[in-house]
Design an enzyme around this catalytic site. Structure first.
Site, short mmCIF file in Angstrom:
data_model
loop_
_atom_site.label_atom_id
_atom_site.label_comp_id
_atom_site.label_asym_id
_atom_site.label_seq_id
_atom_site.Cartn_x
_atom_site.Cartn_y
_atom_site.Cartn_z
N LYS A 232 -12.65 -50.03 -60.54
CA LYS A 232 -14.19 -50.58 -58.93
C LYS A 232 -14.61 -51.97 -60.21
O LYS A 232 -16.32 -52.31 -60.35
CB LYS A 232 -15.16 -49.55 -59.35
CG LYS A 232 -14.25 -48.07 -59.15
CD LYS A 232 -15.63 -46.93 -58.82
CE LYS A 232 -14.39 -45.79 -59.00
NZ LYS A 232 -15.41 -44.59 -57.88
N HIS A 403 -21.68 -65.05 -35.08
CA HIS A 403 -22.48 -64.63 -35.35
C HIS A 403 -23.86 -64.97 -34.64
O HIS A 403 -24.65 -63.99 -34.36
CB HIS A 403 -22.96 -65.10 -36.39
CG HIS A 403 -21.48 -64.44 -36.95
ND1 HIS A 403 -21.78 -62.78 -37.88
CD2 HIS A 403 -20.13 -65.01 -37.25
CE1 HIS A 403 -20.39 -62.95 -38.38
NE2 HIS A 403 -19.83 -63.87 -37.80
C1 LIG Z 1 -16.12 -63.71 -31.68
C2 LIG Z 1 -15.08 -64.24 -32.30
C3 LIG Z 1 -13.33 -63.19 -31.48
C4 LIG Z 1 -14.88 -64.94 -30.36
O1 LIG Z 1 -13.31 -65.58 -29.63
P1 LIG Z 1 -13.20 -66.25 -27.98
O2 LIG Z 1 -11.70 -66.69 -28.80
O3 LIG Z 1 -14.20 -67.06 -28.10
O4 LIG Z 1 -12.97 -64.60 -27.32
P2 LIG Z 1 -12.44 -64.45 -26.40
O5 LIG Z 1 -13.12 -64.03 -25.12
O6 LIG Z 1 -11.93 -65.67 -25.55
O7 LIG Z 1 -11.46 -63.73 -26.56
C5 LIG Z 1 -10.70 -63.70 -27.71
C6 LIG Z 1 -9.88 -61.69 -28.33
O8 LIG Z 1 -11.25 -61.84 -29.06
C7 LIG Z 1 -11.31 -60.88 -28.73
N1 LIG Z 1 -12.57 -59.92 -28.70
C8 LIG Z 1 -13.35 -61.23 -27.64
N2 LIG Z 1 -14.60 -61.01 -27.89
C9 LIG Z 1 -14.73 -59.37 -28.15
C10 LIG Z 1 -15.75 -58.45 -28.46
N3 LIG Z 1 -17.16 -58.86 -28.03
N4 LIG Z 1 -15.48 -56.95 -28.09
C11 LIG Z 1 -14.08 -56.82 -28.63
N5 LIG Z 1 -13.06 -58.06 -29.19
C12 LIG Z 1 -13.56 -59.10 -28.51
C13 LIG Z 1 -10.28 -60.30 -27.98
O9 LIG Z 1 -9.09 -59.66 -28.72
C14 LIG Z 1 -10.52 -60.81 -26.38
O10 LIG Z 1 -8.60 -60.89 -26.72
P3 LIG Z 1 -8.11 -60.19 -25.80
O11 LIG Z 1 -7.96 -58.58 -26.77
O12 LIG Z 1 -8.65 -59.77 -24.39
O13 LIG Z 1 -6.50 -60.50 -25.62
C15 LIG Z 1 -14.21 -65.21 -32.66
O14 LIG Z 1 -15.49 -66.23 -32.57
C16 LIG Z 1 -14.37 -64.89 -33.87
O15 LIG Z 1 -13.46 -64.31 -34.22
N6 LIG Z 1 -14.98 -65.26 -34.92
C17 LIG Z 1 -15.20 -64.47 -35.59
C18 LIG Z 1 -16.05 -63.45 -36.48
C19 LIG Z 1 -15.83 -63.18 -37.55
O16 LIG Z 1 -14.42 -63.27 -37.68
N7 LIG Z 1 -17.19 -62.67 -38.12
C20 LIG Z 1 -16.63 -62.42 -39.81
C21 LIG Z 1 -16.68 -63.41 -40.74
S1 LIG Z 1 -18.27 -63.82 -41.03
C22 LIG Z 1 -18.50 -62.92 -43.02
O17 LIG Z 1 -19.06 -61.76 -43.73
C23 LIG Z 1 -17.37 -63.55 -43.77
C24 LIG Z 1 -17.99 -64.75 -44.76
C25 LIG Z 1 -17.56 -66.28 -43.41
O18 LIG Z 1 -18.91 -65.42 -44.50
C26 LIG Z 1 -16.36 -65.21 -46.09
C27 LIG Z 1 -16.51 -66.32 -45.96
O19 LIG Z 1 -17.73 -67.26 -46.04
O20 LIG Z 1 -15.42 -67.29 -45.67
N1 LIG Z 2 -12.12 -38.92 -62.08
C1 LIG Z 2 -12.22 -39.96 -61.71
O1 LIG Z 2 -12.94 -40.78 -63.17
C2 LIG Z 2 -13.17 -40.80 -60.58
C3 LIG Z 2 -13.03 -40.13 -59.43
N2 LIG Z 2 -12.90 -40.84 -57.91
C4 LIG Z 2 -13.11 -39.62 -57.51
O2 LIG Z 2 -11.31 -39.23 -57.47
C5 LIG Z 2 -11.51 -38.65 -55.79
C6 LIG Z 2 -10.29 -39.17 -55.32
O3 LIG Z 2 -9.51 -38.19 -56.19
P1 LIG Z 2 -7.79 -37.25 -55.53
O4 LIG Z 2 -7.19 -37.13 -57.47
O5 LIG Z 2 -7.12 -39.09 -54.94
O6 LIG Z 2 -8.52 -36.89 -55.03
P2 LIG Z 2 -8.48 -34.85 -55.62
O7 LIG Z 2 -9.69 -34.86 -56.36
O8 LIG Z 2 -8.87 -33.97 -53.49
O9 LIG Z 2 -7.05 -34.90 -55.35
C7 LIG Z 2 -5.70 -34.76 -54.57
C8 LIG Z 2 -5.84 -33.17 -53.97
O10 LIG Z 2 -5.12 -33.32 -53.31
C9 LIG Z 2 -3.82 -32.65 -53.41
N3 LIG Z 2 -2.91 -32.79 -52.30
C10 LIG Z 2 -2.18 -32.01 -51.46
N4 LIG Z 2 -1.32 -32.84 -51.03
C11 LIG Z 2 -1.27 -33.63 -51.16
C12 LIG Z 2 -0.21 -35.21 -51.34
N5 LIG Z 2 0.42 -34.62 -50.46
N6 LIG Z 2 -0.06 -35.39 -52.63
C13 LIG Z 2 -1.07 -35.41 -53.33
N7 LIG Z 2 -2.21 -34.96 -53.36
C14 LIG Z 2 -1.84 -34.32 -52.81
C15 LIG Z 2 -3.24 -32.09 -55.13
O11 LIG Z 2 -2.86 -31.06 -55.38
P3 LIG Z 2 -2.45 -31.23 -56.22
O12 LIG Z 2 -2.95 -32.06 -58.03
O13 LIG Z 2 -1.92 -30.01 -57.46
O14 LIG Z 2 -0.97 -32.41 -56.92
C16 LIG Z 2 -5.52 -32.34 -55.71
O15 LIG Z 2 -5.17 -31.35 -55.71
C17 LIG Z 2 -12.21 -39.61 -55.58
O16 LIG Z 2 -13.68 -38.93 -54.37
C18 LIG Z 2 -13.09 -40.23 -56.05
O17 LIG Z 2 -14.25 -41.00 -55.14
C19 LIG Z 2 -13.02 -42.47 -58.11
C20 LIG Z 2 -13.01 -43.13 -59.75
C21 LIG Z 2 -12.78 -42.04 -60.45
#
Ligand SMILES: CC(C)(COP(=O)([O-])OP(=O)([O-])OC[C@H]1O[C@@H](n2cnc3c(N)ncnc32)[C@H](O)[C@@H]1OP(=O)([O-])[O-])[C@@H](O)C(=O)NCCC(=O)NCCSC(=O)C[C@@](C)(O)CC(=O)[O-]
Ligand SMILES: NC(=O)C1=CN([C@@H]2O[C@H](COP(=O)(O)OP(=O)(O)OC[C@H]3O[C@@H](n4cnc5c(N)ncnc54)[C@H](OP(=O)(O)O)[C@@H]3O)[C@@H](O)[C@H]2O)C=CC1
Length: 408
Positions: A232, A403
């Site tokens: 973390k 956006h």
């Molecule tokens: C917004 C779009 C998708 C438009 O994109 P577009 O190409 O203009 O949209 P479109 O209407 O032509 O549709 C194309 C496809 O977009 C999807 N689509 C289109 N509209 C929708 C909708 N309403 N709901 C669900 N899906 C949608 C859908 O899949 C569709 O295809 P299809 O499935 O029809 O074949 C595009 O402009 C885009 O992706 N923009 C980027 C937005 C983005 O990624 N934002 C999150 C990141 S911002 C951030 O937090 C990170 C940043 C930037 O700060 C990190 C950094 O610093 O780099």
């Molecule tokens: N303790 C810490 O310091 C920290 C804890 N966490 C927290 O830990 C949690 C996740 O711990 P995690 O150990 O993953 O989960 P759990 O503590 O819930 O342990 C998983 C449980 O599932 C059982 N189990 C059954 N089937 C399976 C399978 N197929 N594969 C694996 N286990 C199985 C295990 O049994 P058995 O053990 O007998 O195998 C175990 O009892 C989260 O809530 C997270 O936030 C996060 C960071 C630090």
């Protein structure tokens, strides 16, 4: 005592918030309501929406939450279908995304549409281990080296006499010692089945410490986490050595799909990626040589009960984009530290378990571990979809427009 009287005593501090269960006859749902109503009375506010939920506090208090007052609601969208050509995830998947960022789901959805039209995403897991690095204080570096040597030579002994005592699925697979002065850090590596494994490996590591302290009485076990795990926090250790699943998702998208669906060209995406995600990140000293891994990792983590603090490590990684000899676009995301599980922790909370069931991966896999691997492939493919769409939008100068239309 009447409920109203308990509430009054909580408001005036006679009953502490964490003591309310004792006055509710152990009824955790009633205790939750009392705590929330006490806050409403104390601050003269309504917490109606926090108090409107389906899950049973009796199932989560004592496992996932303390001092519960209700539930937060985050909008959940769906992206897909996304075709995954994985070694565990094979086929088309729909991915639940919990977010309050407008345009994010649309963007990921567009990436899924383009990747699926291009034939899908190839995923490759190259590492799978959960780590814990306890800290031991030794008399000197010589002793630290002696203890490290003994541990490295006795992993099977530690599995049998420590780890197997506390877990069925946890397997001690390796250890890397780090010595700083008289401090010894033992970075243990475990397989954890379908669990993310942090509780499992922490409890196991404590058992190992008991064995070491008995064998080396002049060595003092100081901390169960010596911060070399690394849990973390942004760090180079996991970026280089991996933690959780280390996974690569890649695809080749034909030029006509890039132009038609993503509204730009392979050349522009490749150039923006190079100058933004690689050069820009290098100058920033960033661990994220990517655009927004954290957006997709975060939205999936919140939807499916992952440990949201581990979005930190999930945001580490490198995006590559290049034009192929045929003039198409090759893209990949390399994620060194994706810490996820399909059983345990928050995955047992009802809405989170339902979200996992949309992808067919809720609970333990057969054999153990296969559901978690499948989940990692789905996440990495979805991260690739989000990266691709955002890079295209930035290359096409559509980010602000998107956006303005979807995020305000
Ligand atoms: C917004 C779009 C998708 C438009 O994109 P577009 O190409 O203009 O949209 P479109 O209407 O032509 O549709 C194309 C496809 O977009 C999807 N689509 C289109 N509209 C929708 C909708 N309403 N709901 C669900 N899906 C949608 C859908 O899949 C569709 O295809 P299809 O499935 O029809 O074949 C595009 O402009 C885009 O992706 N923009 C980027 C937005 C983005 O990624 N934002 C999150 C990141 S911002 C951030 O937090 C990170 C940043 C930037 O700060 C990190 C950094 O610093 O780099
Ligand atoms: N303790 C810490 O310091 C920290 C804890 N966490 C927290 O830990 C949690 C996740 O711990 P995690 O150990 O993953 O989960 P759990 O503590 O819930 O342990 C998983 C449980 O599932 C059982 N189990 C059954 N089937 C399976 C399978 N197929 N594969 C694996 N286990 C199985 C295990 O049994 P058995 O053990 O007998 O195998 C175990 O009892 C989260 O809530 C997270 O936030 C996060 C960071 C630090």
């Amino acid at each position: 005592m009447e409920i109203e009287e308990i509430i009054e005593k909580v408001v005036n501090g006679e009953i502490k918030l964490h003591q309310v269960e004792k006055y509710a006859n152990g009824d955790k749902k009633l205790a939750t309501e009392i705590r929330r109503r006490a806050l409403e009375k104390k601050f003269g506010i309504t917490l109606e929406n926090i108090g409107h939920y389906s899950l049973d506090p009796n199932r989560v208090i004592g496992k996932n939450i303390e001092n519960m007052i209700g539930v937060v609601q985050i909008p959940m969208g769906i992206a897909g279908p996304l075709k995954i050509n994985g070694e565990y995830a094979k086929g088309e998947f729909y991915i639940p995304l919990a977010t309050t960022e407008g345009a994010l789901v649309a963007s990921v959805n567009r990436g899924c549409s383009a990747l699926t039209a291009a034939g899908g995403v190839k995923t490759t897991i190259i590492g799978d281990k959960m780590t814990r690095a306890p800290l031991l204080k030794c008399p000197d570096a010589r002793k630290a080296r002696e203890v490290a040597q003994w541990v490295m030579e006795n992993l099977e002994y530690l599995q049998e006499n420590a780890v197997s005592k506390v877990t069925r699925h946890g397997k001690l697979k390796g250890v890397t010692p780090y010595i700083v002065g008289n401090n010894l850090y033992l970075r243990f590596e475990f397989e954890t089945g379908d669990a993310m494994g942090m509780n499992m490996v922490t409890i196991s590591s404590e058992e190992i410490m008991k064995v070491i302290e008995e064998k080396f009485p002049d060595v003092k076990y100081l901390a169960l986490s010596g911060n070399l795990c690394v849990d973390k926090k942004p760090n180079a250790m996991n970026f280089i050595n991996g933690r959780g699943k280390t996974i690569i998702a890649e695809a080749v998208i034909p030029r006509e799909i890039v132009e038609k669906k993503l509204k730009t060209t392979p050349e522009l995406i490749a150039e923006v990626n190079y100058r933004k995600n690689l050069v820009g990140s290098a100058q920033a000293g960033s661990y994220g040589f990517n655009a927004h891994f954290a957006n997709i990792v975060g939205a999936i983590f919140l939807a499916t009960g992952q440990d949201e603090a581990q979005i930190t490590e999930g945001s580490h990684g490198i995006t590559l984009a290049e034009v192929t000899e045929e003039g198409d676009l090759y893209v990949s995301v390399t994620m060194p530290s994706l810490e996820i599980g399909t059983i345990g922790g928050g995955t047992r909370v009802p809405t989170q378990r339902e979200a996992l069931s949309i992808m067919g991966i809720a609970g333990g896999g057969e054999p153990a571990g296969t559901n978690a691997k499948k989940f990692a492939e789905i996440i990495a493919g979805t991260v690739l979809a989000g990266e691709l769409s955002l890079l295209a939008a930035i290359a096409a100068k559509h980010l602000a427009k998107a956006h303005k239309e979807l995020g305000r």
